[in-house]
Scaffold this motif. Sequence first.
Motif, PDB file in Angstrom:
ATOM      1  N   SER A 116       0.782  -1.334   0.311  1.00 19.32           N
ATOM      2  CA  SER A 116      -0.157  -0.001  -0.073  1.00 19.32           C
ATOM      3  C   SER A 116       0.897   1.203   0.063  1.00 19.32           C
ATOM      4  O   SER A 116       0.630   2.247  -0.424  1.00 19.32           O
ATOM      5  N   GLU A 139       3.677   1.352  -1.515  1.00 22.12           N
ATOM      6  CA  GLU A 139       4.128   1.641  -2.995  1.00 22.12           C
ATOM      7  C   GLU A 139       2.919   2.427  -3.664  1.00 22.12           C
ATOM      8  O   GLU A 139       3.352   3.337  -4.512  1.00 22.12           O
ATOM      9  N   LYS A 140       1.634   1.976  -3.620  1.00 21.55           N
ATOM     10  CA  LYS A 140       0.305   2.749  -4.115  1.00 21.55           C
ATOM     11  C   LYS A 140       0.218   4.129  -3.762  1.00 21.55           C
ATOM     12  O   LYS A 140       0.128   5.092  -4.763  1.00 21.55           O
ATOM     13  N   TRP A 141       0.583   4.540  -2.522  1.00 21.94           N
ATOM     14  CA  TRP A 141       0.540   5.821  -2.329  1.00 21.94           C
ATOM     15  C   TRP A 141       1.557   6.739  -2.831  1.00 21.94           C
ATOM     16  O   TRP A 141       1.299   7.790  -3.247  1.00 21.94           O
ATOM     17  N   THR A 199       0.793   7.180  -6.835  1.00 19.28           N
ATOM     18  CA  THR A 199      -0.047   7.957  -6.964  1.00 19.28           C
ATOM     19  C   THR A 199       0.239   9.463  -6.353  1.00 19.28           C
ATOM     20  O   THR A 199      -0.893  10.257  -6.492  1.00 19.28           O
ATOM     21  N   LEU A 233       5.393  -2.260  -7.949  1.00 15.88           N
ATOM     22  CA  LEU A 233       4.956  -1.026  -8.814  1.00 15.88           C
ATOM     23  C   LEU A 233       6.060  -0.565  -9.242  1.00 15.88           C
ATOM     24  O   LEU A 233       7.314  -0.505  -8.963  1.00 15.88           O
TER      25      LEU A 233
END
Length: 302
Positions: free
Chosen positions: A133, A135-137, A140, A154
């Motif tokens: 998570s 990585e996603k934050w 983005t 990612l």
Amino acid sequence: MKVSPAIYDAFQTVMRTGTMSGAAAILGRSQPAVSRMIDKLEDSQGVKLFERRKGKVVPTHAAHLLLDEVERLFVSLGSLEDFGRRMQLGQDSGVGVAALPALGLDFMPRAIARFRRNRPHARVLLNVRMSVSVEKWVATQQVDFGLAETPFRLTGFETKIFADADYVVAIPDDHRLSDVSEVHPTHLVGEEFIGWTHFVSARPIFDDIMQGAGIVPQQLVESTMSASICSLVREHQGLAVVDPFTAWAQRGSGLTFRPFRPRIPCRFALLQPEMRALSALAQELIGEIETLRDEALGDLFR
């Protein structure tokens, strides 16, 4: 016709004082100059703002309506004038961080406390998430930077190694292994062990090491976070392998920590969005984090 803020200021002052002379005294201008400013404002608005009566001015209905707009204008201008000062103090700027639990639960709060001693007005948003998570934050651009465990799945962010250390063994202070200098697989024969769940990167490495030694650990309890694992060890539910930063934070709480050999690497990285430059505040916070990291890894076995 463009009207300068000074003319609106003169209008606001005339509305407060009720006379041109009174407004002129407050503004440090001559009475004719203030009158000309009001005339220019009336021309620009196309409405009559004041009735002149025996040296006094009586606002029209249009003047009262305009005053509401002017007051809102000056509130906005005041905010703009204060913006630079607030930015210097860190009042209107902040830092967003996403960190995996190993760093987010204890380590980061201590680093943030140090950071805010010098930046008491700075806002900090700490998001504690599992590494995927984080990585996603970061990818983005929801945070300024993140801290996660390698390897990554990612893209969309730049990385640099934050810590390349080893997982350690958590042992109750009164356990027979608390006096050994380091723990080997043979020490764990017959011992109950608190394991990681299978999607934690340290779990397959530990399993391979134990299998290579011909030992099947008694892992009856599993968890996803070092902090909860340490609590279980403290409750004498078994021994465990935990990350070094949680171990550092848990020192002196009834637990002893020893190196595990062969080593299980614990590699954390700092992630930064590719298209977003670090702010000065974010760089300061990273500096505090790196300083505390060096202290933590140096103090763990002292």
